[in-house]
Design a protein around this motif. Structure first.
Motif, PDB file in Angstrom:
ATOM      1  N   ILE A  49      -1.029   2.537 -10.415  1.00 20.08           N
ATOM      2  CA  ILE A  49      -2.123   3.568  -9.656  1.00 20.08           C
ATOM      3  C   ILE A  49      -1.360   4.683  -9.201  1.00 20.08           C
ATOM      4  CG2 ILE A  49      -4.046   3.501  -8.117  1.00 20.08           C
ATOM      5  CD1 ILE A  49      -4.601   1.529 -10.091  1.00 20.08           C
TER       6      ILE A  49
ATOM      7  N   GLY B   3     -11.404  -0.247  -6.192  1.00 13.41           N
ATOM      8  CA  GLY B   3     -10.698   0.447  -7.147  1.00 13.41           C
ATOM      9  C   GLY B   3     -11.145   0.449  -8.539  1.00 13.41           C
TER      10      GLY B   3
ATOM     11  N   VAL C 151      -3.840   3.614  -1.142  1.00 15.18           N
ATOM     12  CA  VAL C 151      -4.126   2.577  -2.275  1.00 15.18           C
ATOM     13  C   VAL C 151      -3.434   1.444  -1.663  1.00 15.18           C
ATOM     14  CG1 VAL C 151      -3.927   1.909  -4.553  1.00 15.18           C
ATOM     15  CG2 VAL C 151      -4.080   4.410  -4.142  1.00 15.18           C
TER      16      VAL C 151
ATOM     17  N   ILE D  33      -7.546  -4.015  -5.786  1.00 20.37           N
ATOM     18  CA  ILE D  33      -7.039  -2.807  -5.376  1.00 20.37           C
ATOM     19  C   ILE D  33      -8.300  -2.262  -4.736  1.00 20.37           C
ATOM     20  CG2 ILE D  33      -6.552  -0.889  -6.665  1.00 20.37           C
ATOM     21  CD1 ILE D  33      -4.817  -2.964  -7.890  1.00 20.37           C
TER      22      ILE D  33
ATOM     23  N   SER E  66       0.774  -1.100  -0.186  1.00 22.82           N
ATOM     24  CA  SER E  66       0.060  -0.237  -0.121  1.00 22.82           C
ATOM     25  C   SER E  66       0.740   1.111  -0.041  1.00 22.82           C
ATOM     26  CB  SER E  66      -0.894   0.028   1.271  1.00 22.82           C
ATOM     27  OG  SER E  66      -0.135   0.245   2.397  1.00 22.82           O
TER      28      SER E  66
ATOM     29  N   LEU F 138      -9.242   1.246  -2.273  1.00 19.42           N
ATOM     30  CA  LEU F 138      -8.848   2.843  -2.055  1.00 19.42           C
ATOM     31  C   LEU F 138      -9.601   3.027  -0.593  1.00 19.42           C
ATOM     32  CD1 LEU F 138      -8.676   2.955  -5.129  1.00 19.42           C
ATOM     33  CD2 LEU F 138      -9.025   5.271  -4.679  1.00 19.42           C
TER      34      LEU F 138
END
Lengths: 117, 158
Positions: free
Chosen positions: A100, A67, A86, A56, A26, A58
């Motif tokens: 990302i 995500g 993230v 993924i 992360s 958030l």
């Protein structure tokens, strides 16, 4: 004394092995666009996230969202300056996180910039 | 933000006639003029701005939903409306599906936060598939208005 591999120990070893193949990484990102994380960047983000096998997510102060879903990303209503985390989980987590993260670093290629930049 | 904070009730349409992207956007903007939410003289400029935004990437966000929008200096608060197309319209959506449910937003240029909170409310409510389905099968504007009111009263939207 030889260590005895009990059933319980064995179960724990398997659990450790599994968690090693399932990488969790992360990083913190900041929403740099003056318009915030609006529809266009949310679309870009979900599109990029879907390229990867990893999950993924958030994280904001109050929410954890998928995500890969534009609807989920939009529910963050993340304004300019918002800090998010993230989190990527899976076999390609590192690469996914880098991709990302770089979208945020590049302000999603939005033309306009914030004051002072 | 709740639906009632930005949806102009008199501009809600349960059966749009248009079958094209441009046509639907025009019809919805016209309904905002008729409801007194935007000035007739700004119609062309607003439609043009919304289409310009669509050129940057479709606002058809999937699940048969689109959120055409623009910033425009003629409004001093966020205004919006809801429309349903029973046939569905090709909106070049992200998932390629025709769009049946439209939320059109016009926001003042200096209020990006309001726009985000409206998008937040719309996307949060639309995650509920039953809500989506009920909106798409609404028989009249009153049905839509009631569904929005119900969502407002159940929601935890801020």
């Amino acid at each position: 004394m030889n260590p005895v591999v009990t059933r319980e120990n064995e179960a724990r070893l398997i659990e450790i092995r599994d968690s090693m193949s399932e990488q969790v990484v992360s990083r913190e990102v900041v929403v740099g666009m003056s318009q915030g994380l609006h529809a266009r960047p949310a679309d870009q983000l979900a599109r990029e996230a879907r390229k990867w096998q990893s999950r993924i997510e958030l994280l904001s102060d109050s929410q954890r969202v998928d995500g890969k879903s534009i609807l989920d990303v939009l529910t963050l209503a993340a304004e300019a300056g918002t800090r998010l985390v993230v989190e990527a989980t899976g076999p390609d987590a590192r690469e996914a996180l880098e991709a990302i993260g770089s979208l945020f670093d590049r302000n999603f290629n939005e033309q306009e910039r914030n004051d002072g930049r | 933000m709740k639906f009632s904070d930005f949806v102009a009730t008199d501009a809600i349409r349960s059966h749009v006639d248009a079958h094209t992207k441009d046509g639907v956007i025009r019809e919805m903007a016209q309904s905002l003029v008729d409801a007194g939410s935007i000035a007739a003289g700004d119609l062309e400029s607003i439609v043009k701005a919304i289409m310009k935004r669509e050129d940057l990437g479709s606002t058809g966000i999937g699940r048969g939903v689109a959120v055409p929008h623009t910033k425009h200096p003629s409004v001093n608060r966020l205004v919006g409306t809801v429309a349903v197309s029973h046939d569905g319209v090709d909106f070049e959506s992200l998932d390629g599906e025709p769009v049946q449910l439209f939320f059109l937003l016009v926001s003042p240029p200096d209020r990006p936060g309001d726009h985000l909170r409206a998008l937040e409310n719309i996307s949060r409510q639309l995650r509920d598939e039953a809500f989506c389905r009920q909106l798409k099968s609404a028989k009249g504007p009153m049905d839509i208005q009631h569904l929005l009111e119900e969502a407002d009263s159940h929601g935890v939207a801020s």
